[in-house]
Each structure stands twice: as C-alpha cells, then as structure tokens.
Enzyme design. Sequence first.
Site, mmCIF file in Angstrom:
data_model
loop_
_atom_site.group_PDB
_atom_site.id
_atom_site.type_symbol
_atom_site.label_atom_id
_atom_site.label_comp_id
_atom_site.label_asym_id
_atom_site.label_seq_id
_atom_site.Cartn_x
_atom_site.Cartn_y
_atom_site.Cartn_z
ATOM 1 C CE LYS A 1 -16.521 0.367 7.687
ATOM 2 N NZ LYS A 1 -15.680 1.006 8.713
ATOM 3 C CE LYS B 1 -12.720 12.507 9.470
ATOM 4 N NZ LYS B 1 -12.840 11.508 8.392
ATOM 5 C CG HIS C 1 -4.380 6.298 4.034
ATOM 6 N ND1 HIS C 1 -5.425 5.424 3.823
ATOM 7 C CD2 HIS C 1 -3.268 5.540 4.133
ATOM 8 C CE1 HIS C 1 -4.962 4.183 3.815
ATOM 9 N NE2 HIS C 1 -3.659 4.232 3.993
ATOM 10 C CE LYS D 1 -18.208 11.115 8.568
ATOM 11 N NZ LYS D 1 -17.642 10.457 7.427
ATOM 12 N NE ARG D 2 -10.093 11.014 15.925
ATOM 13 C CZ ARG D 2 -8.917 10.617 16.415
ATOM 14 N NH1 ARG D 2 -8.618 9.338 16.491
ATOM 15 N NH2 ARG D 2 -8.037 11.494 16.852
ATOM 16 C CB THR E 1 -14.076 2.987 4.883
ATOM 17 O OG1 THR E 1 -13.630 3.522 6.134
ATOM 18 C CG2 THR E 1 -12.901 2.866 3.938
HETATM 19 C C1 F58 Z 1 -8.240 8.050 6.513
HETATM 20 N N1 F58 Z 1 -7.076 8.536 7.205
HETATM 21 C C2 F58 Z 1 -8.810 9.065 5.550
HETATM 22 N N2 F58 Z 1 -5.762 8.720 9.079
HETATM 23 O O1 F58 Z 1 -9.066 10.283 6.219
HETATM 24 C C3 F58 Z 1 -10.102 8.494 4.969
HETATM 25 O O2 F58 Z 1 -10.622 9.362 3.998
HETATM 26 C C4 F58 Z 1 -9.806 7.140 4.332
HETATM 27 O O3 F58 Z 1 -11.002 6.519 3.953
HETATM 28 C C5 F58 Z 1 -9.078 6.236 5.306
HETATM 29 O O4 F58 Z 1 -7.922 6.870 5.800
HETATM 30 C C6 F58 Z 1 -8.676 4.920 4.676
HETATM 31 O O5 F58 Z 1 -8.010 5.146 3.463
HETATM 32 C C7 F58 Z 1 -6.900 8.235 8.499
HETATM 33 O O6 F58 Z 1 -7.682 7.525 9.111
HETATM 34 C C8 F58 Z 1 -5.406 8.569 10.362
HETATM 35 O O7 F58 Z 1 -6.153 8.109 11.206
HETATM 36 C C9 F58 Z 1 -3.989 9.005 10.716
HETATM 37 C C10 F58 Z 1 -3.458 8.185 11.851
HETATM 38 C C11 F58 Z 1 -2.064 8.617 12.260
HETATM 39 C C12 F58 Z 1 -1.982 10.076 12.556
HETATM 40 C C13 F58 Z 1 -2.528 10.897 11.409
HETATM 41 C C14 F58 Z 1 -3.942 10.461 11.006
#
Ligand code: F58
Length: 805
Positions: A639, A533, A348, A527-528, A635
């Site tokens: 939406k 971002k 990811h 988003k985060r 994602t």
């Molecule tokens: C996200 N990663 C990607 N990681 O940033 C986003 O582009 C993608 O659409 C999504 O995954 C699904 O494929 C993401 O959300 C985390 O939250 C991790 C959690 C554990 C610690 C490091 C970040």
Amino acid sequence: MTDVDLRTSILRHLTYSLGSDADHATQHDWRIALSLAVRDRLIENWHAASRATRAVGAKRVYYLSMEFLIGRLLEDAIVNLRLEDEAQQALTGLGLDPVAVIQDEPDAALGNGGLGRLAACFMESLSTLGVPAFGYGIRYEHGLFRQSFEEGRQIETAEDWLTQYHAWEFERRDVRFKMCFGGEVVEEGGKPVWHGQEAVMAQAYDTPVIGWRGRWANTLRLWSAQPLHGFDLDRFNRGEYAAAAEPEALARTISRVLYPDDTTEQGKELRLKQEYFFTAASLRDILRRFEAEGGALTDLPKRAAIQLNDTHPAIAGPELVRLLHDEREMPLDQAIATARGCLSYTNHTLMPEALERWSEDLMTSLLPRHMQLIERIDAAHAAEQPSRSVSLTGDGEVRMGELAFVMAHKVNGVSALHTDLMKKTVFAELHRLHPDRIVNETNGVTPRRWLLSANPRLSGLITRTIGEGWVDDLEQLERLEPSLTDPAFLDAYAAAKRANKADLADWLAAEHGVQVDPDAMFDVQIKRIHEYKRQHLNILEAIALWRDIKANPQGNWVPRVKIFAGKAAPGYFFAKEIIRLINDVAAVINSDPETNRYLKVIFLPNYNVSLAERLIPASDLSEQISTAGKEASGTGNMKFALNGAPTIGTLDGANVEIRDRVGARNFFLFGMTADEVEARRAVPEHAAQAIAADPRLSGALMEISRGTFSRRDRHRYRGVVANLSGADYFLVCSDFTAYWDAQRRADAAFADADAWRRMAACNTARSGWFSSDRTIRGYMADIWDVVAVRSGLDEAMQPPGSSLG
Ligand code: F58
C-alpha cells in the site's frame, strides 16, 4: 432504482425506513439513509450475479476465514458504483458535509491484521473479476478491541460496531443450521453415529460485496450463534429469571468476540468452538446449495473450491469427510479424495508458536467423531508414505497445519520467500512427499480502496495522465514510466503528496494536539506490535538520532516525524512494553526545544483500516523492518509503495518482490538475510558484540536504562534492555548499525527534493503487480480451477426489466 435521483432516495429512506425527518435527523440518520439509498443501487446487480452463476452452473469459490477486516463499507460502495459526484452533490444539496457523513461509519473490525485485511481485499477482487464467490466467517458482536493510552500504556475496551444500525447486512431467516458439540459416537446399524450433547443455531447474515463499477457482487455470509430454543418461560415463571436467559447467553458466546491473540490459542475451548461453528455451518450451506442444484456428490470438486484462510478452518477436512461419509454414505477413501479435491490451504506464518495445535483430549471431548476421522485420515496418509515420517498427531496434540496440508490439493504461501521457506522448514517433509502441492501466490491489495478511494489526489493525477484503465488493470501504472522524467508530472505528483501531508498535519493538530511540519519527512510504521516486526528497532534509532541532534543542534538535519500505530495482543506483555516505551520517548523528545524542529515521535491510538487510509497517502517513508524470515509477506508494504512512499526494509516477505520491481535504487535496503539471521543467532554474545561496536546503539540503550524516558520509575524498562542486550532473539542489536546507515541514506535522498519525488513516483509506477486482482487470478489458475462469469453482466447493469431483470 437508478432513475430515482440519489437525493430523493436519501430523503425517502430518512422518512420511510428510519421514520426520521430532515429537521431532526442526526448525522447517523443521514449516514444510514445514504447507505440505504446506495444499497438500493447494488441489490439488483447482486441478484443478477447469482442468477448468472446458477444459469451457467459455474464453479464457485468459497473463502473460509475467521476474519474479514473490511473497514468502512459506504465509501467503498460509492466509489465502486461511481457515485462520488452524485453523492457529493446530494449531500451538499441537503446542507451536509459529505466527509463527515462518510466518516460517521464505524469500521467493521472483524479481524486482527494482515490476514483479515487480505480476506477483505480478496472479496473485493473476486467481485471485480466477476468470479462467483462466497466469503464465510463469523459475525462477531465485538470486533477487535479499541485501544487507548493511559500514561502511555495500552488500555483495551470492547468494540461495539453492532450497537449501531448496520445498513449493509441482511438476516437470512431461512438459512440456519443446528451445530452440535460434545456427546458421543455410538454404533447404530453398523455405522458410527455422532450424538452431540450441546447445540446452537448458526444464523446467516449476508453482506453484498460490490466490485468495480458495480458489475458484479458476491456475498459475505457471516454466521451468528443463537440459542436453539427460545426463552425458557417455565423457569421464568418460577422466578428463575437469570437461569431462564442462560441458554441464550451461552449460545451467543460463540459469536460474541474476536480473539485478539497473535499467538497460539491452545487450551481455549471457545476458540475451537468458534472454528468448528463457522466452518461446519459453511460446509452445510455449500452442500445444501450443491444438492439443490443437482449433481453426483463426487462432482463436488467441479463445483466448489473451498479455500482455508490459515488453519483456523482446518477442521473443514474431517467435517467434510464426515458429511460425505457418515451422512451421505460415500466410501471413506472416496470421501477423503472428494474433500481434498475441494479444499486448499493458505499458510500465513512460519513461527512455530503461531502454528495451531489442539489437545487431543479437547478435540475428543468437543468433536469426538472428528477425532476418530482425523485418525483415519492420518492412517490413510501414512499408508501412502513408506517412511511414515509425518503424523497428524503427536505429544497428545492434533497438528492443524499438517491436517490442513494433508486434506488440501494445494497449499500456498503468500510471498516467494515465504513459500520457499515453507518448503524448507515447517512443511519440508510433507513437501518431499507431495512435491507438487505447495505453490506461491504473492499477496496483493485492492487498488480501489488503497489508491482510488484513499488517495483521490494521486489517483486523479494518474487518471489524467494515463486514463482510468489502471483501476482494474493495475499494471497499466507502468504507462506512467515516461512521465517519470517529466517535470510537470513530477511537480503535480509532489503537490498531491504535499497536500495529503498538509491534511494529515491539520488532522493531527485538531484531533491529537500535535504540531508537525508538513515539509518534514513523514516516516511511518503502522502494523500489529510484535517483536519480530521490530518497532523497538525504530524507536532505538529515534533515540540515537535525538542524541546526535542534541550533540550538534546546528547540524544540517533532515526534519522527521516518526509516526507509529498498532495494537498489541492484550496478553503480550513485551509488545505492550514497546508501546509504552515509544509513548514515553515521544513525550521527552517532542518537548525538547533543542531538537523538536527536527524530530517528533507520535504513537496514534486505535489503529484500524480507516486510520491506515488516512496515513498511507500522506507518508514519505514506509518502515518494513522485520527480522528476515519472519514476516510471511506484509501487505502494508504494498500500500505504501503504491502511494509513493519508498520502503526502508529488510529482505523479508514481499519486500523482496517489491524491491525487485521498484528497483534497488528506489528502496532503502538494510540488514541480514534470512540465512544470515540463522547464522548470527548461533554467535555467542551477538547482542553484546553489536552493542560494543556501535556507540550510538549503546548510547540509546544507556539512555533508556538510566531512566531518561521514565524519570519517576528509572527501572521501568529494565526488562526491555535486558532482552535486547541478552538473547535478542529478533536481532535488533545486530541489525541496528545497518538500519541507522539506511536511515541516513534516506535522509540524504529526501534532502534532494527532485530525486525524492522521482523515487516516490517510481514506486507508484512500478507497483502495479501488487494488485489483489493479480493474486486472485493466480489462485484461479493454480488452485481453484474457476473462471469468471462475466457474460450477461453488462445486461445486469441495465435497469430492471432488461433480459436479466
Ligand atoms: C499475516 N498474518 C502475516 N495473522 O503476518 C503477514 O505477513 C501477511 O502479509 C498476512 O498475514 C497476509 O498473508 C496475520 O495477520 C493473524 O492476524 C493471526 C490471526 C489469528 C491469531 C493468530 C494471528
């Protein structure tokens, strides 16, 4: 159960399950009683689904994920069981407000962001498609922290969803495994045997995940850490009260809290323990089920597809080899091949700092046998490659991405661009060695939650126009195409959006005391918070726009409400500075009588799944403005498009595919491409150049520097400004002018109401491909080699006593 009407069932549960009565029941009691009544309607189908799976000996999917960001469950169950009308009538008949009862449920926030939400969408799609599956994860006592603001700054407090009665889970007292850590490996009878030093119990809790129309339900099995032995009565009797409770507290620590970090977890022993704990418990459970059903161990890949959601469960490789080789005496090479036949891995992120690496010392002390096996796996892999260019360890660390890759038969990226970059960057060498291993599976979202349930006005219109087949066949939205030129349809489309915006405006006034004009453009970035971002690019544009409006208050401005929401990792200082800056800017701009008819800025606290469900249907413009090459997919972008909010965005992640589908005219593209980003970074003084070339950008930065938004502390944002005008790694300055221009194109388009509604409707009609049902079908065909088990499901829909009952 179906013959009992819902109202009777709610009252029965209120009385007999909760011991409450209608005169004294609280909202919470009613919500639990309703949940139990709804739950009764799905249990039989849940059991029928697992019986049907066993009956045909079907291969199962096992989705291993540290995170499942599921949000609220009650509404999802009601919608998927088609109980909306019945529930509405039952609740109003009982004198209750259905919306308030549903919204009483706390979000299950067992995830950080996109990765966790993706896992939740996948679980729902697997059930909708009738694919036998288990989701495996951790039952965190505290999910992602709660966010509030104090003078604009983020404050984190513990989240406590489990302090309330959780109506959706079942504790499985008969499913518990002892998990060990530490200790040593000794030779016994010519074999290495691991004697762990510390042990905890993994206790299973099951939640049914119901698919569309309730035809199938799978299980989300979450592990809770518990002490091996109960309470130490001897110590207690000796007066050592705290010590008596210590082992219990220590054991429970493992499933106590979700790590909120967006960066690497290096050095965090507890995190590695969490990873091993849930992965190993899940594998134990998978093998137990396989062995109970019978079959040669080498046939495991024919019965189990184990998907690793990122590298967090990557220890599954060595653990499965250990279970097969050490504990079941399969030859090592065969054990590795068998494990690889089952395992596949989803990446990811390409950001080097987010790729997991664990120190070999920590790995050796916590999982000594696994460290040995990693070395054996590495050696076996090295023997296959003449150049020996890839190693699973280096600089004293174990590289979890490489380990996951080597132990997987398929590795996938989450958008076309991301997969392409994976092949060219992080996994270039491994891709050369295994050219068939990397595949792309572009992400998707479940239309049941993100359109049908979140946006009843729009989904009602769609159903009236093309029927309801779209709900589990989202590409049918194409059938809206002829309506895109029908003024009556477009009027209805615009009216649905306007009503959603009016609802949001009412809620903003009631809950947050901010007044907004529902006819303004609702421009949303949720988003985060992360530098890549680029929420700071968005706020810089707001400042520049504010200055322009002030310079010409009589101008023909398009009114805008900029809405932000998102959490920053508690240790990510710069992200927290961005939050504070946005809040500070909002305070000044919103109270400026000269401009606030045209521009408002709002940062909503505590972003979560429910807030997204509220905001997305009411949005006009979707901000997807990451530095190209950094967002693996996104994602949220899907939406928004589905709900008729055109994107302003870069060519990053799945934005590329969204634009291809909705059409370039219905997407506000700006900014450098991933290739151009690399080249631009090499230009000396790129930020200074960009600032010198654009007076709006320099003006906005000047405003921040001189303390316009931090009057009592003029230097508050010195660090932010220095970062942007210095290294500016994420190229905020270099993309600013293009972003500004794209925003003005969006203004012009929005000012033409007819053109805008067509553009919005086009986004809905052409986003059908972004269903997670389509994504899951891709995994089934390209990675898992599984088929749906739908036969018998219609019988399973029958009341008890039918052939499957
Ligand atoms: C996200 N990663 C990607 N990681 O940033 C986003 O582009 C993608 O659409 C999504 O995954 C699904 O494929 C993401 O959300 C985390 O939250 C991790 C959690 C554990 C610690 C490091 C970040």
